[in-house]
Design a protein around this motif. Sequence first.
Motif, mmCIF file in Angstrom:
data_model
loop_
_atom_site.group_PDB
_atom_site.id
_atom_site.type_symbol
_atom_site.label_atom_id
_atom_site.label_comp_id
_atom_site.label_asym_id
_atom_site.label_seq_id
_atom_site.Cartn_x
_atom_site.Cartn_y
_atom_site.Cartn_z
ATOM 1 N N ARG A 196 -18.691 14.937 -22.137
ATOM 2 C CA ARG A 196 -19.586 16.101 -22.161
ATOM 3 C C ARG A 196 -20.694 15.962 -23.205
ATOM 4 N N ARG A 197 -20.663 14.889 -23.971
ATOM 5 C CA ARG A 197 -21.623 14.750 -25.075
ATOM 6 C C ARG A 197 -22.972 14.260 -24.581
ATOM 7 N N ASP A 198 -24.000 14.419 -25.437
ATOM 8 C CA ASP A 198 -25.360 14.185 -24.962
ATOM 9 C C ASP A 198 -25.705 12.705 -24.799
ATOM 10 N N LEU A 199 -25.583 11.936 -25.878
ATOM 11 C CA LEU A 199 -26.042 10.551 -25.850
ATOM 12 C C LEU A 199 -24.872 9.591 -26.012
ATOM 13 N N ALA B 104 -36.954 10.986 -33.235
ATOM 14 C CA ALA B 104 -37.734 11.116 -34.474
ATOM 15 C C ALA B 104 -36.945 10.580 -35.667
ATOM 16 N N ARG B 105 -35.633 10.762 -35.627
ATOM 17 C CA ARG B 105 -34.811 10.329 -36.744
ATOM 18 C C ARG B 105 -34.647 8.815 -36.792
ATOM 19 N N PHE B 106 -34.473 8.205 -35.599
ATOM 20 C CA PHE B 106 -34.130 6.784 -35.557
ATOM 21 C C PHE B 106 -35.281 5.887 -35.107
ATOM 22 N N VAL C 187 -19.292 8.450 -36.639
ATOM 23 C CA VAL C 187 -19.005 7.143 -36.043
ATOM 24 C C VAL C 187 -20.319 6.384 -35.851
ATOM 25 N N ARG C 188 -21.308 7.083 -35.303
ATOM 26 C CA ARG C 188 -22.622 6.481 -35.045
ATOM 27 C C ARG C 188 -23.268 5.981 -36.339
ATOM 28 N N ASP C 189 -23.327 6.845 -37.336
ATOM 29 C CA ASP C 189 -24.059 6.485 -38.553
ATOM 30 C C ASP C 189 -23.393 5.340 -39.306
ATOM 31 N N ILE D 157 -24.643 6.994 -27.831
ATOM 32 C CA ILE D 157 -24.381 6.627 -29.228
ATOM 33 C C ILE D 157 -23.655 7.762 -29.967
ATOM 34 N N ASN D 158 -23.678 8.980 -29.396
ATOM 35 C CA ASN D 158 -22.957 10.108 -29.983
ATOM 36 C C ASN D 158 -21.596 10.309 -29.326
ATOM 37 N N ALA D 159 -21.257 9.469 -28.365
ATOM 38 C CA ALA D 159 -20.041 9.684 -27.569
ATOM 39 C C ALA D 159 -18.994 8.611 -27.850
ATOM 40 N N GLU E 60 -27.267 19.860 -17.631
ATOM 41 C CA GLU E 60 -26.755 21.230 -17.645
ATOM 42 C C GLU E 60 -27.207 22.021 -18.864
ATOM 43 N N ASP E 61 -27.743 21.342 -19.849
ATOM 44 C CA ASP E 61 -28.109 22.040 -21.090
ATOM 45 C C ASP E 61 -29.495 21.586 -21.569
ATOM 46 N N PRO E 62 -30.500 22.436 -21.358
ATOM 47 C CA PRO E 62 -31.878 22.049 -21.711
ATOM 48 C C PRO E 62 -32.075 21.794 -23.201
ATOM 49 N N LEU E 63 -31.182 22.331 -24.040
ATOM 50 C CA LEU E 63 -31.282 22.076 -25.473
ATOM 51 C C LEU E 63 -31.233 20.573 -25.765
ATOM 52 N N ARG E 64 -30.599 19.839 -24.869
ATOM 53 C CA ARG E 64 -30.460 18.393 -25.073
ATOM 54 C C ARG E 64 -31.809 17.685 -25.033
ATOM 55 N N VAL E 65 -32.767 18.255 -24.335
ATOM 56 C CA VAL E 65 -34.124 17.681 -24.340
ATOM 57 C C VAL E 65 -34.626 17.641 -25.788
ATOM 58 N N LEU E 66 -34.398 18.743 -26.504
ATOM 59 C CA LEU E 66 -34.838 18.821 -27.903
ATOM 60 C C LEU E 66 -34.015 17.898 -28.784
ATOM 61 N N ARG E 67 -32.719 17.830 -28.517
ATOM 62 C CA ARG E 67 -31.862 16.965 -29.339
ATOM 63 C C ARG E 67 -32.260 15.502 -29.208
ATOM 64 N N VAL E 68 -32.527 15.076 -27.993
ATOM 65 C CA VAL E 68 -32.929 13.672 -27.797
ATOM 66 C C VAL E 68 -34.247 13.419 -28.531
HETATM 67 P P1 ATP Z 1 -26.048 15.041 -37.344
HETATM 68 O O1 ATP Z 1 -24.981 16.009 -37.692
HETATM 69 O O2 ATP Z 1 -26.144 13.864 -38.243
HETATM 70 O O3 ATP Z 1 -27.369 15.695 -37.089
HETATM 71 P P2 ATP Z 1 -24.464 14.647 -34.991
HETATM 72 O O4 ATP Z 1 -24.484 13.582 -33.934
HETATM 73 O O5 ATP Z 1 -23.207 14.787 -35.791
HETATM 74 O O6 ATP Z 1 -25.707 14.367 -35.915
HETATM 75 P P3 ATP Z 1 -24.150 17.419 -34.352
HETATM 76 O O7 ATP Z 1 -25.206 18.401 -33.973
HETATM 77 O O8 ATP Z 1 -23.432 17.595 -35.640
HETATM 78 O O9 ATP Z 1 -24.831 15.980 -34.262
HETATM 79 O O10 ATP Z 1 -23.118 17.390 -33.150
HETATM 80 C C1 ATP Z 1 -21.923 16.613 -33.208
HETATM 81 C C2 ATP Z 1 -21.695 15.914 -31.871
HETATM 82 O O11 ATP Z 1 -21.511 16.891 -30.851
HETATM 83 C C3 ATP Z 1 -22.851 15.039 -31.411
HETATM 84 O O12 ATP Z 1 -22.748 13.733 -31.882
HETATM 85 C C4 ATP Z 1 -22.715 15.110 -29.906
HETATM 86 O O13 ATP Z 1 -21.754 14.184 -29.466
HETATM 87 C C5 ATP Z 1 -22.156 16.475 -29.654
HETATM 88 N N1 ATP Z 1 -23.157 17.512 -29.321
HETATM 89 C C6 ATP Z 1 -23.701 18.424 -30.124
HETATM 90 N N2 ATP Z 1 -24.535 19.245 -29.465
HETATM 91 C C7 ATP Z 1 -24.508 18.853 -28.193
HETATM 92 C C8 ATP Z 1 -25.128 19.318 -26.980
HETATM 93 N N3 ATP Z 1 -25.977 20.345 -26.975
HETATM 94 N N4 ATP Z 1 -24.821 18.663 -25.832
HETATM 95 C C9 ATP Z 1 -23.977 17.627 -25.829
HETATM 96 N N5 ATP Z 1 -23.374 17.155 -26.896
HETATM 97 C C10 ATP Z 1 -23.616 17.747 -28.077
#
Ligand code: ATP
Length: 414
Positions: A93-96, A146-148, A13-15, A98-100, A133-141
Amino acid sequence: MKQLTHYLVGGAVRDALLGLPVHEKDWVVVGHTAEEMLTLGFTPVGKDFPVFLHPKTKDEYALARTERKAGHGYHGFEIHAHPSVSLEEDLLRRDLTINAMARTPGGALVDPYGGLEDLKARILRHVSPAFAEDPLRVLRVARFAARFHWLGFRVAPETVALMRSLSTATELLSIAPERLWQETQKALTEPDPQVYFQVLEDCGALRILFPELAALRGVPQPKLYHPEIDTLEHQYLALKIAAQLNADTPTRFAVLVHDLGKGLTPESAWPQHINHEIKGLPLIKQLGKRLRVPRQYLELGLTMSQWHTHVHRALELRPNTIHKLFKGTDALRRPERFEQLLVACTADARGRTGYEERPYPQADYLRLALAAAQNIDIPALRERFEGPELGAAIGQARIHKLKEFKQAWPDKLP
Ligand code: ATP
Ligand code: MG
């Protein structure tokens, strides 16, 4: 069987909204049970939560779920996937933001958390306080930054603040090394990999996850060769150039670690960094071991650290020393890796303020020198020598070729 209620979500959806190609489609299924999915012919793949592959398209379909923190760090999530979980709850529950966002089968945008507005304003913003709640999100952001970056995206200040509160050793070191490497490796492939490390630095995560890199902040280099002076700034610039050169991922990694030794120079010796090429080797090994960095990356990183100064001085090197460089980098047996080294050195030379376009004749010089050193008649030498003498004779023949090559080379140094 009732119709499957499903929505397109996440990256697709985002892309599409960004006008970028969509590589994979992820779907959320609302109001259904795992049993129904199996009956419909979907294949289960989720280990921790219910995800299925579509029988034909092989797209991923996940049951709508909520997640609740039930432990420390990255682990301990309580997953609640149930037909009663709504689309809005799943998006929460999603991270960003633009991903929600989601799309209905009819194509309407479902955007309860302001994702479209943030997308237009180029902001990476967390969806809710549950982000923490999920420190992995620091890396994802950091990785999405870096990507955008080229599109103008920045991390929202309040998200940086949240990332900073998450950047404690307890939280960040709970991330599995494999996940840390996976995110880092992906970040290295992005158009602006340096932004990943910059964002991690800005929120205080770099000193915990990559202390060897963080140690370079504030370490000065000679202004004549490094107008940017700061060693970490140089690393970022070099990494940016490596991406612009379309360098492969191991080469980018090698650029990232090539100057780690400069972090060990005693202050009294600044801004010189004598022997940093060798001093960096244990640091690279330590980082490699901690992140389980694949061997191919690690070897190139070590080779780059040890030999980059030789490559920079290529045009001044005596034939003997060029031969030593070829032996030390295994260039004669692994020319493709030597090529990666030359690209990494080009990025290093240009990753300096004001030098971004500078010619780097060293690379072509060594490419041609390598070809010259390979152009010897080994079968003829085999007829005359054997054992250690054969090895010595081959070395002498190569050095002789390098002498001829050097004499014929028009001096192109500026
Ligand atoms: P791409 O696949 O192009 O790297 P994406 O946004 O699809 O980007 P994915 O890792 O495939 O990223 O994850 C799909 C979706 O799941 C994300 O858009 C996000 O909404 C959610 N998501 C994935 N990992 C996490 C996480 N650790 N915490 C919260 N939400 C997450
Ligand atoms: Mg995806």
